[in-house]
Scaffold this motif. Structure first.
Motif, PDB file in Angstrom:
ATOM      1  N   ILE A   1       0.805  -1.153  -0.121  1.00  0.00           N
ATOM      2  CA  ILE A   1      -0.109  -0.076  -0.121  1.00  0.00           C
ATOM      3  C   ILE A   1       0.697   1.470  -0.098  1.00  0.00           C
ATOM      4  O   ILE A   1       0.808   2.165  -0.709  1.00  0.00           O
ATOM      5  N   LEU A   2       1.952   1.270   0.846  1.00  0.00           N
ATOM      6  CA  LEU A   2       2.804   2.288   0.930  1.00  0.00           C
ATOM      7  C   LEU A   2       3.526   2.412  -0.453  1.00  0.00           C
ATOM      8  O   LEU A   2       3.512   3.760  -0.691  1.00  0.00           O
ATOM      9  N   GLU A   3       3.958   1.586  -1.127  1.00  0.00           N
ATOM     10  CA  GLU A   3       4.858   1.761  -2.231  1.00  0.00           C
ATOM     11  C   GLU A   3       3.911   2.154  -3.425  1.00  0.00           C
ATOM     12  O   GLU A   3       4.089   2.819  -4.403  1.00  0.00           O
ATOM     13  N   GLU A   4       2.618   1.620  -3.305  1.00  0.00           N
ATOM     14  CA  GLU A   4       1.432   2.026  -4.519  1.00  0.00           C
ATOM     15  C   GLU A   4       1.359   3.396  -4.305  1.00  0.00           C
ATOM     16  O   GLU A   4       0.954   4.071  -5.504  1.00  0.00           O
ATOM     17  N   ASN A   5       1.310   4.025  -3.233  1.00  0.00           N
ATOM     18  CA  ASN A   5       1.018   5.505  -2.750  1.00  0.00           C
ATOM     19  C   ASN A   5       2.263   6.428  -3.179  1.00  0.00           C
ATOM     20  O   ASN A   5       2.175   7.385  -2.675  1.00  0.00           O
ATOM     21  N   GLY A   6       3.348   5.629  -3.268  1.00  0.00           N
ATOM     22  CA  GLY A   6       4.765   6.408  -3.503  1.00  0.00           C
ATOM     23  C   GLY A   6       5.477   7.086  -2.359  1.00  0.00           C
ATOM     24  O   GLY A   6       6.260   7.846  -2.292  1.00  0.00           O
TER      25      GLY A   6
ATOM     26  N   ALA B   1       8.448  -2.242  -1.515  1.00  0.00           N
ATOM     27  CA  ALA B   1       8.023  -2.648  -0.306  1.00  0.00           C
ATOM     28  C   ALA B   1       8.711  -4.076   0.359  1.00  0.00           C
ATOM     29  O   ALA B   1       8.168  -4.238   1.620  1.00  0.00           O
ATOM     30  N   SER B   2       9.287  -4.483  -0.523  1.00  0.00           N
ATOM     31  CA  SER B   2      10.172  -5.776   0.120  1.00  0.00           C
ATOM     32  C   SER B   2      11.137  -5.392   1.158  1.00  0.00           C
ATOM     33  O   SER B   2      11.091  -5.969   2.323  1.00  0.00           O
ATOM     34  N   ILE B   3      11.710  -4.084   1.153  1.00  0.00           N
ATOM     35  CA  ILE B   3      12.659  -3.645   1.944  1.00  0.00           C
ATOM     36  C   ILE B   3      11.869  -3.222   3.161  1.00  0.00           C
ATOM     37  O   ILE B   3      12.541  -3.418   4.313  1.00  0.00           O
ATOM     38  N   PHE B   4      10.884  -2.664   2.678  1.00  0.00           N
ATOM     39  CA  PHE B   4       9.986  -2.267   4.194  1.00  0.00           C
ATOM     40  C   PHE B   4       9.738  -3.402   4.835  1.00  0.00           C
ATOM     41  O   PHE B   4       9.606  -3.494   6.339  1.00  0.00           O
ATOM     42  N   ARG B   5       9.213  -4.565   4.178  1.00  0.00           N
ATOM     43  CA  ARG B   5       9.055  -5.726   5.088  1.00  0.00           C
ATOM     44  C   ARG B   5      10.166  -6.293   6.035  1.00  0.00           C
ATOM     45  O   ARG B   5      10.174  -6.853   7.097  1.00  0.00           O
ATOM     46  N   TYR B   6      11.378  -6.292   5.304  1.00  0.00           N
ATOM     47  CA  TYR B   6      12.571  -6.738   5.957  1.00  0.00           C
ATOM     48  C   TYR B   6      13.101  -5.810   6.869  1.00  0.00           C
ATOM     49  O   TYR B   6      13.317  -6.466   7.918  1.00  0.00           O
ATOM     50  N   TYR B   7      12.956  -4.697   6.590  1.00  0.00           N
ATOM     51  CA  TYR B   7      13.145  -3.630   7.617  1.00  0.00           C
ATOM     52  C   TYR B   7      12.446  -3.754   9.028  1.00  0.00           C
ATOM     53  O   TYR B   7      13.019  -3.639   9.955  1.00  0.00           O
ATOM     54  N   VAL B   8      11.135  -3.902   8.815  1.00  0.00           N
ATOM     55  CA  VAL B   8      10.301  -4.101  10.005  1.00  0.00           C
ATOM     56  C   VAL B   8      10.527  -5.321  10.745  1.00  0.00           C
ATOM     57  O   VAL B   8      10.736  -5.089  11.932  1.00  0.00           O
ATOM     58  N   ARG B   9      10.946  -6.341  10.062  1.00  0.00           N
ATOM     59  CA  ARG B   9      11.260  -7.585  10.725  1.00  0.00           C
ATOM     60  C   ARG B   9      12.742  -7.341  11.481  1.00  0.00           C
ATOM     61  O   ARG B   9      12.656  -7.936  12.553  1.00  0.00           O
ATOM     62  N   PHE B  10      13.580  -6.883  11.083  1.00  0.00           N
ATOM     63  CA  PHE B  10      14.983  -6.330  11.464  1.00  0.00           C
ATOM     64  C   PHE B  10      14.705  -5.654  12.572  1.00  0.00           C
ATOM     65  O   PHE B  10      15.564  -6.023  13.842  1.00  0.00           O
ATOM     66  N   LYS B  11      13.749  -4.625  12.683  1.00  0.00           N
ATOM     67  CA  LYS B  11      13.493  -3.842  13.825  1.00  0.00           C
ATOM     68  C   LYS B  11      12.674  -4.391  14.833  1.00  0.00           C
ATOM     69  O   LYS B  11      12.461  -3.979  15.787  1.00  0.00           O
ATOM     70  N   ASN B  12      11.972  -5.648  14.291  1.00  0.00           N
ATOM     71  CA  ASN B  12      11.060  -6.265  15.309  1.00  0.00           C
ATOM     72  C   ASN B  12       9.919  -5.391  15.671  1.00  0.00           C
ATOM     73  O   ASN B  12       9.433  -5.424  16.891  1.00  0.00           O
ATOM     74  N   GLU B  13       9.306  -4.823  14.671  1.00  0.00           N
ATOM     75  CA  GLU B  13       8.367  -3.660  14.937  1.00  0.00           C
ATOM     76  C   GLU B  13       7.235  -4.685  14.704  1.00  0.00           C
ATOM     77  O   GLU B  13       6.954  -5.447  13.675  1.00  0.00           O
ATOM     78  N   SER B  14       5.889  -4.189  15.427  1.00  0.00           N
ATOM     79  CA  SER B  14       4.591  -4.728  15.208  1.00  0.00           C
ATOM     80  C   SER B  14       3.790  -3.566  15.740  1.00  0.00           C
ATOM     81  O   SER B  14       3.889  -2.675  16.187  1.00  0.00           O
ATOM     82  N   ASN B  15       2.240  -4.407  15.999  1.00  0.00           N
ATOM     83  CA  ASN B  15       1.275  -3.413  16.744  1.00  0.00           C
ATOM     84  C   ASN B  15       0.915  -2.317  15.601  1.00  0.00           C
ATOM     85  O   ASN B  15       0.570  -1.291  16.128  1.00  0.00           O
ATOM     86  N   PHE B  16       1.144  -2.699  14.069  1.00  0.00           N
ATOM     87  CA  PHE B  16       0.528  -1.684  13.459  1.00  0.00           C
ATOM     88  C   PHE B  16      -1.094  -1.350  13.451  1.00  0.00           C
ATOM     89  O   PHE B  16      -1.779  -2.371  13.631  1.00  0.00           O
ATOM     90  N   GLN B  17      -1.617  -0.354  13.500  1.00  0.00           N
ATOM     91  CA  GLN B  17      -2.946  -0.032  13.463  1.00  0.00           C
ATOM     92  C   GLN B  17      -3.782   0.427  12.157  1.00  0.00           C
ATOM     93  O   GLN B  17      -3.138   0.992  11.457  1.00  0.00           O
ATOM     94  N   ALA B  18      -4.662  -0.479  12.009  1.00  0.00           N
ATOM     95  CA  ALA B  18      -5.470  -0.290  10.914  1.00  0.00           C
ATOM     96  C   ALA B  18      -6.417   1.358  11.004  1.00  0.00           C
ATOM     97  O   ALA B  18      -6.344   1.632  12.129  1.00  0.00           O
ATOM     98  N   GLY B  19      -6.593   1.861   9.877  1.00  0.00           N
ATOM     99  CA  GLY B  19      -6.986   3.127   9.909  1.00  0.00           C
ATOM    100  C   GLY B  19      -6.557   4.028   8.751  1.00  0.00           C
ATOM    101  O   GLY B  19      -6.004   3.657   7.698  1.00  0.00           O
ATOM    102  N   ASP B  20      -6.948   5.395   8.604  1.00  0.00           N
ATOM    103  CA  ASP B  20      -6.692   6.390   7.768  1.00  0.00           C
ATOM    104  C   ASP B  20      -5.543   7.169   8.142  1.00  0.00           C
ATOM    105  O   ASP B  20      -5.704   7.717   9.257  1.00  0.00           O
TER     106      ASP B  20
END
Length: 370
Positions: A83-88, A93-112
């Motif tokens: 979604i973030l890549e589609e919106n520029g 997107a793949s680097i975002f996924r690996y970066y999130v995993r590397f930093k052990n980030e979670s608990n993203f909130q659904a929303g606008d």
């Protein structure tokens, strides 16, 4: 000294000088080649580093235009990155996924969200974690790791409009199961035989589930759980494993049943790999309990005698299917077994676990407690 000998010596010196020149030339060529290789490796490394740094940095530092994006409920990190890549807002997107995993980030909130291209990846992650959910959940419940499918059904009945009978009717409907197998790649090795207690055991991912509707269907619930399992497998690189998705989930479920913490997961996974590599039966007690269909406080020799494709004392290799619904930590451990020489482990009554390399060592440990 004769003229003939002098000529031979002169000729020998000339050959020696020629060889020395050739050796010097070869050394220079080797040195130049090595230097070029080092430059190439350094260039590739530096280029990769620069690419990653650019990818996690702002897409455009000078552009502070607000971009409205919506993160749906239940989105995985893979979907959020897309979604973030589609919106520029990010470049990859793949680097975002690996970066999130590397930093052990979670608990993203659904929303606008209102984001901009001058935000770096850390800024975006922070916004996604602190955002407000745009709708109230009407249904919200959590499935803990390692529960049998029967318990998953009970929890669903307790927290949704669905009854146990409704859920069982759907998940045992062979026509519906065949449809799911056709739709989901991760289900392609699911077996529909009488030997399998529940074909979807292991595929109903343990997590928190939120629905904005007051009422949901069994199919909606089941497919939401399978989608989550699929995302976790893909995000953890299961597609490149030597094992099939079904085998990975089966191994992960055994690890989930045996391990008491993350450190044990990877070590027990290593024991399983070592046994499989040597053609030894896995001999894992949780598979015996599942074969009996009851949780055993203590596994006896009589329990081991049951003939079942789930019983790893009875069959060699990976059993017929998962024995519970494993979490992401156990799935990751199944994919990344610890490298060691242990073939045995024993959980003592006082909570300690002992890993050993030989049967004699294992028996000696067990003998201290039994």
């Amino acid at each position: 000294m004769s003229e003939k000998k002098e000529k031979r010596r002169k000729k020998h010196r000339e050959k020696l000088l020629e060889r020395q020149k050739e050796a010097s030339l070869v050394r220079k060529i080797v040195f130049v080649c090595l230097f070029l290789i080092i430059l190439t490796v350094a260039g590739v490394g530096y280029g990769s580093y620069q690419y990653i740094m650019n990818a996690i940095g702002p897409v455009d530092e000078s552009d502070d235009t607000d971009i409205e994006v919506s993160i749906p409920i239940g989105s995985t990190t893979t979907r959020i990155g897309e979604i973030l890549e589609e919106n520029g807002l990010i470049s990859n997107a793949s680097i975002f996924r690996y970066y999130v995993r590397f930093k052990n980030e979670s608990n993203f909130q659904a929303g606008d969200y209102s984001l901009s291209r001058n935000m770096d990846m850390d800024d975006i992650i922070l916004e996604l974690k602190e955002g407000m959910v745009y709708q109230d959940y009407q249904i919200s419940f959590t499935i803990p790791e390692g529960r049998w499918l029967e318990r998953v059904i009970e929890l669903a009945e307790e927290n949704t409009n669905l009854s146990e009978e409704d859920i069982l009717e759907v998940i045992t409907d062979e026509e519906y199961l065949e449809e799911l197998i056709e739709r989901y790649e991760i289900l392609e090795e699911v077996i529909l035989t009488e030997e399998i207690r529940y074909p979807l055991e292991g595929y109903l991912f343990p997590a928190r589930y939120d629905f904005v509707e007051e009422e949901i269907t069994v199919e909606q619930l089941i497919e939401t759980m399978i989608n989550r399992t699929s995302s976790v497998l893909i995000d953890n690189g299961a597609a490149g494993s030597q094992y099939t998705y079904h085998e990975i989930l089966t191994l992960a479920s055994i690890i989930e049943g045996e391990a008491r913490n993350d450190e044990e997961r990877y070590r027990i996974s290593g024991v399983i790999k070592n046994r499989l590599d040597r053609g030894m039966p896995l001999q894992m007690d949780p598979t015996v309990a599942y074969a009996h269909g009851e949780h055993l406080s203590r596994t006896t020799y009589d329990h081991l005698e049951i003939e079942s494709p789930y019983n790893t004392y009875h069959v060699t290799g990976i059993p017929i299917g998962p024995i519970n619904n494993p979490g992401e930590a156990s799935i990751r451990a199944a994919l990344l077994p610890e490298d060691h020489f242990y073939l045995y482990f024993y959980h003592s009554p006082n909570g300690d676990v002992y890993f050993t390399e030989t049967l004699a060592e294992h028996e000696a440990v067990v003998g201290q407690y039994q």
